[in-house]
Structures are given as C-alpha cells and as structure tokens.
Design a protein around this motif. Structure first.
Motif, PDB file in Angstrom:
ATOM      1  N   ALA A  56       2.014  -7.489  13.380  1.00  0.00           N
ATOM      2  CA  ALA A  56       2.527  -8.231  12.228  1.00  0.00           C
ATOM      3  C   ALA A  56       4.032  -8.054  12.062  1.00  0.00           C
ATOM      4  O   ALA A  56       4.703  -8.923  11.492  1.00  0.00           O
ATOM      5  N   LEU A  57       4.575  -6.946  12.560  1.00  0.00           N
ATOM      6  CA  LEU A  57       6.028  -6.758  12.548  1.00  0.00           C
ATOM      7  C   LEU A  57       6.671  -7.523  13.689  1.00  0.00           C
ATOM      8  O   LEU A  57       7.727  -8.148  13.525  1.00  0.00           O
ATOM      9  N   VAL A 116       0.220   4.955   1.392  1.00  0.00           N
ATOM     10  CA  VAL A 116       0.597   4.294   0.142  1.00  0.00           C
ATOM     11  C   VAL A 116       2.085   3.941   0.161  1.00  0.00           C
ATOM     12  O   VAL A 116       2.855   4.446   0.980  1.00  0.00           O
ATOM     13  N   ALA A 117       2.462   3.092  -0.786  1.00  0.00           N
ATOM     14  CA  ALA A 117       3.871   2.834  -1.047  1.00  0.00           C
ATOM     15  C   ALA A 117       4.320   3.772  -2.154  1.00  0.00           C
ATOM     16  O   ALA A 117       3.708   3.831  -3.218  1.00  0.00           O
ATOM     17  N   LEU A 204       2.690  -1.927   7.047  1.00  0.00           N
ATOM     18  CA  LEU A 204       2.557  -0.550   7.513  1.00  0.00           C
ATOM     19  C   LEU A 204       1.347   0.139   6.890  1.00  0.00           C
ATOM     20  O   LEU A 204       0.621   0.874   7.577  1.00  0.00           O
ATOM     21  N   ILE A 205       1.120  -0.089   5.605  1.00  0.00           N
ATOM     22  CA  ILE A 205      -0.040   0.506   4.938  1.00  0.00           C
ATOM     23  C   ILE A 205      -1.325   0.026   5.595  1.00  0.00           C
ATOM     24  O   ILE A 205      -2.228   0.824   5.888  1.00  0.00           O
ATOM     25  N   ASP A 206      -1.430  -1.256   5.854  1.00  0.00           N
ATOM     26  CA  ASP A 206      -2.633  -1.804   6.488  1.00  0.00           C
ATOM     27  C   ASP A 206      -2.839  -1.205   7.884  1.00  0.00           C
ATOM     28  O   ASP A 206      -3.973  -0.891   8.271  1.00  0.00           O
ATOM     29  N   ARG A 211      -6.283   3.207  10.952  1.00  0.00           N
ATOM     30  CA  ARG A 211      -6.339   4.377  11.833  1.00  0.00           C
ATOM     31  C   ARG A 211      -6.794   5.652  11.139  1.00  0.00           C
ATOM     32  O   ARG A 211      -7.124   6.640  11.805  1.00  0.00           O
ATOM     33  N   LEU A 212      -6.816   5.675   9.827  1.00  0.00           N
ATOM     34  CA  LEU A 212      -7.197   6.891   9.107  1.00  0.00           C
ATOM     35  C   LEU A 212      -8.602   7.382   9.455  1.00  0.00           C
ATOM     36  O   LEU A 212      -8.801   8.601   9.624  1.00  0.00           O
TER      37      LEU A 212
END
Length: 247
Positions: A56-57, A116-117, A204-206, A211-212
């Motif tokens: 997405a980046l 998180v942000a 980035l959060i997604d 991967r968590l």
C-alpha cells in the motif's frame, strides 16, 4: 562498536556519549528480527537490512525507510530509562556492572501488544492496562536504580525541553529526573515511524496487525544497555541485560 566487546565499547565512550536502558527483544525472539528489519539495521551486530515492502506504500511511491528515519537511528527498542550522559566520575564498567546486577533482580514476563497511532507516529504498545502498568513499574524501578549514574541535562537542553508543550507535572519531573515522561507520565512504546500522515499511519497499523498473531506476545525477559557514542551517531546495543532466570 562490536556487540559484547567491552574493551571496544569503553574506548569509544567519551564525555559526550549517552547511555540508555532500553527494552530490546532477545535475539531468539522473532520480534528482534522483525523490528530490526523494519528499521533496516541491527543495532547489536551492525548488519543493515532492506526493510520489508508494504504494497500500500509502494503504490504511493513510498517505502518504510523514508517513513522511519528517526527510529532507525535509535534502533529497535522500547525506552525504560531515557538517554543521558554519565554522571561525573562514573565509568563505563561501573554502568555495565550496575546494569547487570539490576537486571538479575527482575523477573521475565510476557506482554500482549498492539500497533497504534500515538499522535502522528505509529508504535507498538501494551494491549492491556495490566501490561502498561507492568512496564511502568519496570521503568520506574530502573529510573530510580540508575539515577545516580546519569548526568542531568545541560541548561541549554533543559531550555529546549521547557520550550515544548509540557504540563506542570512534566516540568516538575524534568527538573527532578532530567526527563519529563517518567513515573506516572511514562508510556511504554516501541516506535515504528516518524511523524506521518493519517493515511500512512493506518497503512502501517494494518500491516503490523496482520503480523501480530505470528509474532505473539513480547517476551520481556531482558533489557539492554544502548550507547550513543557521539551526538547524532546511531545508537548501538552495547550489552544485553538478561532478567533473573532468563539466562
């Protein structure tokens, strides 16, 4: 600075060097390789990596390296005791010995986390209140333990801090401890990005949330002594500090 090479570490230590007590995942944990690859370098071995591709980046002609320049310099970590110069008449060997003794008194535990942000940057943080409190207690214990080994910031450094948007309590903590985000103001996190736009933060959060599950909880089974040899240089992991029976 080579990992675990104390003579080499000591010879690079000077009056302007700073040391910090950070949480760093053990090399046996997938969290260590995942974080080091994300930030494109291993602060212990000095090995450089190509960061992962986030589709997405890439679609927006962006990459992880361009969005994480500040945390790249500090290395993969979560702060327990913020960087400071050593106190007068304090040697590198004394700091290492003190750090190892402190770590032996700690007990390992696991920490559930989430991506998180935090304001305009993205980070890994505790996923539960109990986890956040456990890390706050660990950081407070380390803060008190290393207080006499850390020099207070210079007047210029204090002025720069005081010029930022601090609360009255944070100003009080800065004056006493040399850093405003300690004790009840401490929030454990592992920084993943610079200050970035909302869309980039969500990307980035997604990516990390996917991967968590495979990474699992953070193994809080040790800390690490990090050193900034000279102002502006990348921080290096100078000594691992295994907790109690984590050896």
């Amino acid at each position: 600075m080579k990992p675990n090479d104390q003579d080499n570490e000591a010879c690079r230590w000077n009056a302007e060097s700073r040391f910090a007590i950070y949480y760093a995942p053990s090399t046996a944990s997938p969290w260590w390789s995942a974080g080091c690859r994300w930030l494109a370098r291993d602060p212990e071995s000095g090995i450089a990596f190509a960061p992962p591709v986030v589709p997405a980046l890439a679609e927006r002609s962006l990459d992880v390296a361009r969005l994480s320049r500040s945390p790249q310099r500090y290395g993969w970590h979560g702060t327990l005791v913020a960087p400071a110069r050593r106190a007068t008449n304090t040697s590198f060997d004394e700091i290492v010995g003190h750090a190892l003794a402190w770590a032996r008194r700690q007990r390992p535990f696991e920490l559930a986390v989430e991506a998180v942000a935090l304001g305009r940057f993205v980070a890994i943080q505790p996923a539960t209140t109990a986890g956040a409190e456990a890390m706050r207690a660990l950081a407070a214990d380390a803060l008190h333990e290393f207080a006499r080994l850390r020099a207070m910031p210079s007047e210029e450094e204090l002025r720069r801090r005081l010029a930022t948007d601090l609360t009255e309590r944070q100003r009080e903590l800065l004056g006493h401890w040399g850093y405003p985000y300690v004790l009840e103001e401490f929030r454990f996190h592992m920084t993943l990005s610079d200050s970035i736009e909302a869309l980039e933060r969500q990307v980035l959060i997604d990516w990390w949330h996917m991967r968590l599950p495979e990474l699992g909880p953070l193994p809080v089974d040790g800390a690490a002594l990090f050193v900034e040899p000279s102002p502006g240089e990348p921080f290096t992991l100078a000594k691992r500090l295994p907790f109690g029976d984590a050896r």
